[in-house]
Structure formats: structure tokens, C-alpha cells
Motif scaffolding. Structure first.
Motif, PDB file in Angstrom:
ATOM      1  N   GLU A   1       0.834  -1.198   0.000  1.00 12.33           N
ATOM      2  CA  GLU A   1       0.000   0.000   0.000  1.00 12.33           C
ATOM      3  C   GLU A   1       0.868   1.247   0.000  1.00 12.33           C
ATOM      4  OE1 GLU A   1      -1.549   3.450   1.973  1.00 12.33           O
ATOM      5  OE2 GLU A   1      -0.372   1.992   3.088  1.00 12.33           O
TER       6      GLU A   1
ATOM      7  N   VAL B   1       2.173   1.710  -3.641  1.00  9.47           N
ATOM      8  CA  VAL B   1       1.106   2.104  -4.568  1.00  9.47           C
ATOM      9  C   VAL B   1       0.658   3.529  -4.304  1.00  9.47           C
ATOM     10  CG1 VAL B   1      -1.306   1.638  -5.191  1.00  9.47           C
ATOM     11  CG2 VAL B   1       0.316  -0.231  -5.007  1.00  9.47           C
ATOM     12  N   SER B   2       0.554   3.909  -3.040  1.00  4.73           N
ATOM     13  CA  SER B   2       0.095   5.264  -2.742  1.00  4.73           C
ATOM     14  C   SER B   2       1.142   6.316  -3.113  1.00  4.73           C
ATOM     15  CB  SER B   2      -0.288   5.385  -1.271  1.00  4.73           C
ATOM     16  OG  SER B   2       0.843   5.181  -0.463  1.00  4.73           O
TER      17      SER B   2
ATOM     18  N   VAL C   1       3.235   5.981  -5.755  1.00  6.06           N
ATOM     19  CA  VAL C   1       3.191   6.064  -7.216  1.00  6.06           C
ATOM     20  C   VAL C   1       1.940   6.795  -7.685  1.00  6.06           C
ATOM     21  CG1 VAL C   1       2.973   4.664  -9.310  1.00  6.06           C
ATOM     22  CG2 VAL C   1       4.613   4.023  -7.551  1.00  6.06           C
ATOM     23  N   LEU C   2       0.801   6.504  -7.084  1.00  3.45           N
ATOM     24  CA  LEU C   2      -0.456   7.117  -7.522  1.00  3.45           C
ATOM     25  C   LEU C   2      -0.745   8.458  -6.860  1.00  3.45           C
ATOM     26  CD1 LEU C   2      -2.758   3.983  -7.652  1.00  3.45           C
ATOM     27  CD2 LEU C   2      -1.568   5.107  -9.524  1.00  3.45           C
ATOM     28  N   GLY C   3       0.042   8.822  -5.852  1.00  2.68           N
ATOM     29  CA  GLY C   3      -0.170  10.099  -5.178  1.00  2.68           C
ATOM     30  C   GLY C   3      -1.397  10.108  -4.286  1.00  2.68           C
ATOM     31  N   LEU C   4      -1.725   8.996  -3.707  1.00  4.52           N
ATOM     32  CA  LEU C   4      -2.889   8.906  -2.826  1.00  4.52           C
ATOM     33  C   LEU C   4      -2.548   9.463  -1.448  1.00  4.52           C
ATOM     34  CD1 LEU C   4      -4.043   5.308  -3.755  1.00  4.52           C
ATOM     35  CD2 LEU C   4      -4.967   7.457  -4.588  1.00  4.52           C
TER      36      LEU C   4
ATOM     37  N   THR D   1      -2.245   8.882   1.819  1.00  3.39           N
ATOM     38  CA  THR D   1      -2.185   7.875   2.876  1.00  3.39           C
ATOM     39  C   THR D   1      -0.923   8.112   3.702  1.00  3.39           C
ATOM     40  OG1 THR D   1      -1.040   6.328   1.441  1.00  3.39           O
ATOM     41  CG2 THR D   1      -3.430   6.167   1.480  1.00  3.39           C
TER      42      THR D   1
END
Length: 103
Positions: A42, A45-46, A48-51, A53
Motif C-alpha cells: 500500500e 502504490v500510494s 506512485v499514484l499520489g494517494l 495515505t
């Protein structure tokens, strides 16, 4: 299994009692590493995607050399590793009675 069939056990009961319980050992022993891998996956992924978190906070803490925040996140991940390993050990002792006899 031949003796169990002769005693009248159903095929489903035979599968759950003999080969299924032995085949569960590797699956249960890997459960301990799934929990921290979910968190670390997580994090990647966060980032890379700029989420929004914990991952960007961890990266900023590492870049700004905020050792308390970075250490806290890493300690939470290591605690999840210990909890996952404990859960997998307890499940392994529940699934395989030979392990309980060795303890």
C-alpha cells in the motif's frame, strides 16, 4: 485412508481430515508475512499514484530526517509483522496437532 473408507467415512470427511489438513500447513505459515506485505504494498502504490495515505508522510519524514515520525511508521510495520507471525503460529498449532505435541 482405506481403513477410514472401510469404517464408512464420507469422501468429504476423508478429504478434510487427511490431505487437506496437511496441505494447509504451508498456506497458514505464510499468513504471517501477508499482513506487513499488504501495508508495504500500500505504501508503494500510494506513492506512485499520489494517494493521501501514510506513504507520502513517511517519505517526507525520511527526506526531512524526522526520525520520530519515520521510526513510528516503521515500528507499526514491524509490529504488524510480529502480530502476523503470532497469528500464523497459533493457526498452525490449531491446524496441525503434531506441532502442539512438540511444544
Amino acid at each position: 485412508m482405506t481403513v477410514a473408507r472401510a469404517k464408512g467415512l464420507t469422501e468429504r470427511r476423508l478429504l478434510y481430515k487427511y490431505p487437506f489438513r496437511i496441505a494447509m500447513n504451508p498456506a497458514v505459515s505464510t499468513i504471517g508475512w501477508v499482513l506487513p506485505n499488504l501495508v508495504s504494498g500500500e505504501l508503494l502504490v500510494s506513492i506512485v499514484l499520489g494517494l493521501p495515505t501514510v506513504a507520502p508522510i513517511l517519505v517526507n519524514a525520511l527526506l526531512n530526517q524526522d526520525m520520530f515520525l519515520a521510526g513510528s511508521v516503521i515500528m507499526i510495520m514491524s509490529t504488524l509483522t510480529v502480530i502476523g507471525t503470532l497469528l500464523s503460529d497459533l493457526l498452525l498449532a490449531w491446524v496441525d496437532p503434531r506441532i502442539r505435541a512438540a511444544v
